[in-house]
Design an enzyme around this catalytic site. Sequence first.
Site, PDB file in Angstrom:
ATOM      1  N   HIS A 137      63.797  -1.007  25.589  1.00  0.00           N
ATOM      2  CA  HIS A 137      65.180  -1.317  25.927  1.00  0.00           C
ATOM      3  C   HIS A 137      65.879  -1.761  24.658  1.00  0.00           C
ATOM      4  CE1 HIS A 137      63.236  -1.369  29.849  1.00  0.00           C
ATOM      5  NE2 HIS A 137      64.379  -0.865  30.256  1.00  0.00           N
TER       6      HIS A 137
ATOM      7  N   GLN B 248      54.147   3.312  30.810  1.00  0.00           N
ATOM      8  CA  GLN B 248      55.347   3.871  30.182  1.00  0.00           C
ATOM      9  C   GLN B 248      55.418   3.436  28.730  1.00  0.00           C
ATOM     10  OE1 GLN B 248      58.397   2.239  32.832  1.00  0.00           O
ATOM     11  NE2 GLN B 248      59.095   4.326  33.179  1.00  0.00           N
TER      12      GLN B 248
ATOM     13  N   CYS C 220      62.280  -3.021  32.918  1.00  0.00           N
ATOM     14  CA  CYS C 220      63.570  -3.557  32.475  1.00  0.00           C
ATOM     15  C   CYS C 220      63.778  -5.043  32.783  1.00  0.00           C
ATOM     16  CB  CYS C 220      64.740  -2.761  33.029  1.00  0.00           C
ATOM     17  SG  CYS C 220      64.334  -1.262  33.862  1.00  0.00           S
TER      18      CYS C 220
ATOM     19  N   ASP D  98      57.891   2.413  27.075  1.00  0.00           N
ATOM     20  CA  ASP D  98      59.241   2.024  27.440  1.00  0.00           C
ATOM     21  C   ASP D  98      59.883   1.200  26.330  1.00  0.00           C
ATOM     22  OD1 ASP D  98      61.347   1.926  29.125  1.00  0.00           O
ATOM     23  OD2 ASP D  98      60.449   0.566  30.589  1.00  0.00           O
TER      24      ASP D  98
ATOM     25  N   LYS E  68      72.957   9.802  31.070  1.00  0.00           N
ATOM     26  CA  LYS E  68      71.677   9.884  30.371  1.00  0.00           C
ATOM     27  C   LYS E  68      71.481  11.220  29.672  1.00  0.00           C
ATOM     28  CE  LYS E  68      69.192  11.516  34.430  1.00  0.00           C
ATOM     29  NZ  LYS E  68      67.978  11.509  35.210  1.00  0.00           N
TER      30      LYS E  68
ATOM     31  N   HIS F 262      68.035   2.430  27.925  1.00  0.00           N
ATOM     32  CA  HIS F 262      66.643   2.605  28.356  1.00  0.00           C
ATOM     33  C   HIS F 262      66.100   3.793  27.581  1.00  0.00           C
ATOM     34  CE1 HIS F 262      67.170   0.310  32.234  1.00  0.00           C
ATOM     35  NE2 HIS F 262      68.418   0.606  31.960  1.00  0.00           N
TER      36      HIS F 262
ATOM     37  N   ARG G  19      54.108   2.388  41.249  1.00  0.00           N
ATOM     38  CA  ARG G  19      55.113   2.940  42.149  1.00  0.00           C
ATOM     39  C   ARG G  19      54.389   3.628  43.288  1.00  0.00           C
ATOM     40  NH1 ARG G  19      59.296   5.736  37.786  1.00  0.00           N
ATOM     41  NH2 ARG G  19      59.696   3.818  36.617  1.00  0.00           N
TER      42      ARG G  19
END
Length: 643
Positions: free
Chosen positions: A389, A385, A338, A387, A468, A514, A367
Site C-alpha cells: 500500500h 499476496q 489493507c 501486497d 485501477k 493498492h 478467503r
Amino acid sequence: MNNKVKIILPDGKEKCIEKGTSLRKIAEQISMSLAKNAVAGKVNGKLVDISCAVSEESHIELLTLDSEEGLNVMRHTAAHILAQAVERLYGKGNVQFGIGPVIEHGFYYDMKCQVSINQSDLVKIEKEMQNIIQENIPIRSYELSLEEAQAYFKKKKQPYKVELLESIPANEAITIYEQRDFSDSCRGPHLPSTGYVKAFHLTKLAGAYWRGDSNNEMLQRIYGIAFARKKDLDAHLHFLEEAEKRDHRKLGKQLELFMFSEEAPGMPFYLPNGQIIRQELEQFSREAQLKAGYQEVRTPLLMNQQLWEESGHWDHYHENMYFSEVDHTNFALKPMNCPGHMLMYKQKLRSYRDLPIRLAEFGQVHRHEYSGALNGLLRVRTFCQDDAHIFVREDQIEAEMEKAIHLIDEVYGVFGFSYTVELSTRPENSMGEDAAWQMSEQALANVLERIDLPYQVNEGDGAFYGPKIDFHIKDALGRSHQCATLQLDFQMPEKFDLTYVNADNEKQRPVVIHRAIYGSIDRFFGILIEHFAGAFPLWLAPVQAVILPVSSVHQPYAAQLKDTFKAAGIRIEADCREEKLGLKLREAQMKKIPYIFVIGNEEEEKQTINVRKYGEKQSQSLSIMEVQKILQKEIAEKAIRHV
RNA sequence: GCUUCCAUAGCUCAGCCGGUAGAGCACUUCCAUGGUAAGGAAGGGGUCAGCGGUUCAAGUCCGCUUGGAAGCUCCA
C-alpha cells in the site's frame, strides 16, 4: 427501369449485377473456387446467409472457412446439428432447447433432456451428427413475426425459446432456420447445408444455469470444438493435450512441489521442493521492492471483527471470511492486508515530507471460496499476496503509478512474460465524488500515455473505491492470466481517517494505491509451473544440479564436488545409489534437474566434470571452476532456460 | 453452493453379469561395478475414501457424508 445494381468488393473493385442476385451467384461470377468455398457473406458489414439477395448498392464480402467469421458460422451450424442429433436420438418433445452459441474454438448447446445425457452418450450423439452432415441437408430460413414465432415455439413445447423471444424488440422479425426435421430460431447466418461442417468433436458435458443465473433451472450443456480442417482440429486437440501435460496439479505431484489434503480443502501444503521455489519468488520480489523504496512490514493474520466492520469488509466481504471467537470476542482471519497497513500508517503523525510511504507485506490471507471454484494453486482458500500500500499526496499519484508500472515490467521480464494492460473506470455503485474519480481516471490514463504503454479501457469495471490498472500476462501456451493490479483508493483513507500535515500545517487526506505484482504468490507459482512445464530456470530450480558417479569408486570425488558447489551456494545433490548410470540419468531428466554432472575415472583424474544440460543430448567436460562460474552466472542473471 | 462425473497399494491404473484383491512404477533385501533415459531376482505393502442400506454374499447395486474434476456472464 434499371434493374442493375452496383456492388463493391473488399478489394475496392466494383461490379454491376442484376437486382436480387444472391451472394452465391455473385461468388460464381467471381470464381468457381470461391463459389464452392463461400459459406456466408457480409452485406454492408452485416453477416448474412449465402442465399441472401442483393437489391441495392452495397459493400459485399464473401466469407469462407478461412476467416474467423466464416468459421464461426460453421460452428454455429454445428451447434444446430448437435441439437438436431439430440432431438433425433431422444425424441421430439423430450428435449427443450436453451441457447446454442459460438464460443472460442467451438460451440455449445444448453438443453433440458428428459433422460440425462452422460459422457458416453457423446459418442452416440457425435455419430448422429456425422450422419446429419453426410445427409448434407439444405438449411433454409424464413421469417416470422414475433407473435407467430412465439406461437410456433409454444406449439413445439420449447418454453426456453419462447422466453428468449420475449427479450427481442416487438418490431423485429424472427428468423427460423430449418434443416429438414429440425428448426430453431436464430439470428444466423448459417451454412448453405449441413455438409459444409468439416472437422468437429464433442468435448465435454456440464451443467449450466438457464441464463447463467443460479436461481434458475440447471440445464445440460454439451460443448464441442469445430475447425475448417481435420488438421486444425488435431492441432487443437494436441494443444489441449499439451496443456494437460503441463497441468500444474499433475506436475506439482510429480515433482513433489506441493500437495493438498482433505484436512484443509483448498489450502496448499508446500513440500520442500515447492517451498524453495516460493522462497526464491518471494526473495526476488523483496529485493526488487527494497530497491524501489518499499519498506517491508508484517501484520497479524487474526484481527477483531470490529476492524473489519470499520473497513467496510464486513459489509462487502463477510461471506468470504473466516471467523473465530476467543475470549468472548469475534476475530476474523484477514482476507486482505489493507486494514493492517492503515493502522500502521496511523501509528504516528505523518508529514507531507514523509510521503510517499510504501508499505509492503507478503501477507497470508484467507478467503472462503465456493468449493466448486477451487482449482489447484490457481484458486485456493489461503494464499500469500505480495501486497503493498502506497500512501501518497494527490500530486504524487502519477509519479508513483509510473514507478510501480516499471517495477511490474521488471519483474515480468524476468519470467519472459509479455503482458497487456487494462484501465478500469468507475463502476455503477461506486463511492466518492465525481471530481475525484475524473481526476484519478485521468491520472492513470496520463501515466499510461506518457510511458507509451498500450492499454484497453474497461468502462465501469473499476473497484467501488477507485479506478485501477490490471496487468494480464501471457504464458507459454498463449493463455492469459490477470496478475498484477494497481488500484487507487480514496475510501480507505477516509474510513480510517488517515491524514498528513501539509506545508501550511493543515491536515490533509492521503490517497492509497493498492499494489500487487504476482498477485497471489501461490497462483503465480501455479502459472509458472505450467509456463515452464516444470522445467524451471536455474535460479528457481529446487535442485540445480545432480552429480552422478559412474560407479561407487567415484563417490569420494562426488562428495568433494558436492561440498564445493554447496559452499558456492548451489543447490546440488549427489546420487550415490548403487544403480546404473542410465537409470540415474533418466530419473534426473524426469525431475527436470537443470544440470547433470557425470563423473568417472576420466573426470576424477583431470579434476573435471562432464556436464549435460536438461533437455540436451550432448555433454561436455569442463573444469570445476568453469562449471561453477557458468552456474553462478546463470543464477545471478535469472536466465530463462530454453528447452 | 448447484449440475454431471470420479475416489481400488506411496504413484499411475486394471478388476466382466455381485462370489472375498491385481499389474507396472516406487519401497526393502540380495546379485550385478555399471559411461549419458529403465540390469536381474526375491519380498513387504490394501478397513477397495467414510458411514449406512439391499443381499446368503458388496470394491462392484442403492442412499448419505467427505474429498476431487469439468462447467455454471459469452444473450434467438
